[in-house]
Design a protein around this motif. Structure first.
Motif, PDB file in Angstrom:
ATOM      1  N   GLY A  21      76.428  39.021  66.510  1.00 34.99           N
ATOM      2  CA  GLY A  21      76.576  38.785  68.092  1.00 34.99           C
ATOM      3  C   GLY A  21      75.443  37.722  68.521  1.00 34.99           C
ATOM      4  O   GLY A  21      74.514  37.550  67.742  1.00 34.99           O
ATOM      5  N   ARG A  22      75.553  37.191  69.569  1.00 38.34           N
ATOM      6  CA  ARG A  22      74.608  36.849  70.419  1.00 38.34           C
ATOM      7  C   ARG A  22      73.516  37.451  70.936  1.00 38.34           C
ATOM      8  O   ARG A  22      73.768  38.475  71.420  1.00 38.34           O
ATOM      9  CB  ARG A  22      75.133  35.973  71.524  1.00 38.34           C
ATOM     10  CG  ARG A  22      74.462  34.871  72.165  1.00 38.34           C
ATOM     11  CD  ARG A  22      75.279  34.278  73.297  1.00 38.34           C
ATOM     12  NE  ARG A  22      74.262  33.288  74.167  1.00 38.34           N
ATOM     13  CZ  ARG A  22      74.163  33.645  75.277  1.00 38.34           C
ATOM     14  NH1 ARG A  22      74.845  34.633  75.988  1.00 38.34           N
ATOM     15  NH2 ARG A  22      73.258  32.945  75.924  1.00 38.34           N
ATOM     16  N   PRO A  23      72.167  37.091  70.571  1.00 37.44           N
ATOM     17  CA  PRO A  23      71.116  37.805  71.005  1.00 37.44           C
ATOM     18  C   PRO A  23      70.873  37.790  72.375  1.00 37.44           C
ATOM     19  O   PRO A  23      71.269  36.808  73.073  1.00 37.44           O
ATOM     20  CB  PRO A  23      69.798  37.221  70.172  1.00 37.44           C
ATOM     21  CG  PRO A  23      70.418  35.774  69.916  1.00 37.44           C
ATOM     22  CD  PRO A  23      71.836  35.964  69.639  1.00 37.44           C
ATOM     23  N   LYS A  24      70.412  38.917  72.953  1.00 34.24           N
ATOM     24  CA  LYS A  24      70.250  38.719  74.671  1.00 34.24           C
ATOM     25  C   LYS A  24      68.863  37.857  74.606  1.00 34.24           C
ATOM     26  O   LYS A  24      68.205  38.036  74.177  1.00 34.24           O
ATOM     27  CB  LYS A  24      69.979  40.292  75.096  1.00 34.24           C
ATOM     28  CG  LYS A  24      69.579  40.277  76.363  1.00 34.24           C
ATOM     29  CD  LYS A  24      69.699  41.908  76.844  1.00 34.24           C
ATOM     30  CE  LYS A  24      69.590  41.932  78.484  1.00 34.24           C
ATOM     31  NZ  LYS A  24      69.552  43.120  78.815  1.00 34.24           N
TER      32      LYS A  24
END
Length: 93
Positions: A21-24
């Motif tokens: 997933g996309r990192p924060k």
């Protein structure tokens, strides 16, 4: 001891693995990000000398403006501004 993906008792073995997933990338929640972005947009518009105008029009007029803007390859905002400038220029004659 073997490392098993489903083994929850050895969770410390998985700390270095990256999660999918996309990192924060922003520490703020989405609602705060939206407020910050809107504030920055207002500041950018102000430095460009732009003022916000809001009004209601009938759906048929909206669709006609949208179609004309697409035909001319400009935004609806740019089209409305051009039409207002032309109307004011014609009025002065």
């Amino acid at each position: 001891m073997a490392k098993e993906a489903a083994d929850l008792t050895t969770i410390d073995l998985f700390n270095d693995e990256k999660r999918p997933g996309r990192p924060k990338t922003n520490p703020h929640p989405r609602s705060v990000q939206i407020k910050i972005n809107k504030r920055n947009q207002v500041k950018r518009d102000k430095t460009k000398g732009l003022k916000r105008v809001e009004f209601k029009i009938h759906t048929s007029l909206f669709e006609a403006l949208d179609a004309k803007a697409k035909d001319e390859g400009v935004s609806r905002s740019e089209l409305i501004e051009a039409l207002l400038v032309k109307a004011l220029a014609d009025e002065e004659l």
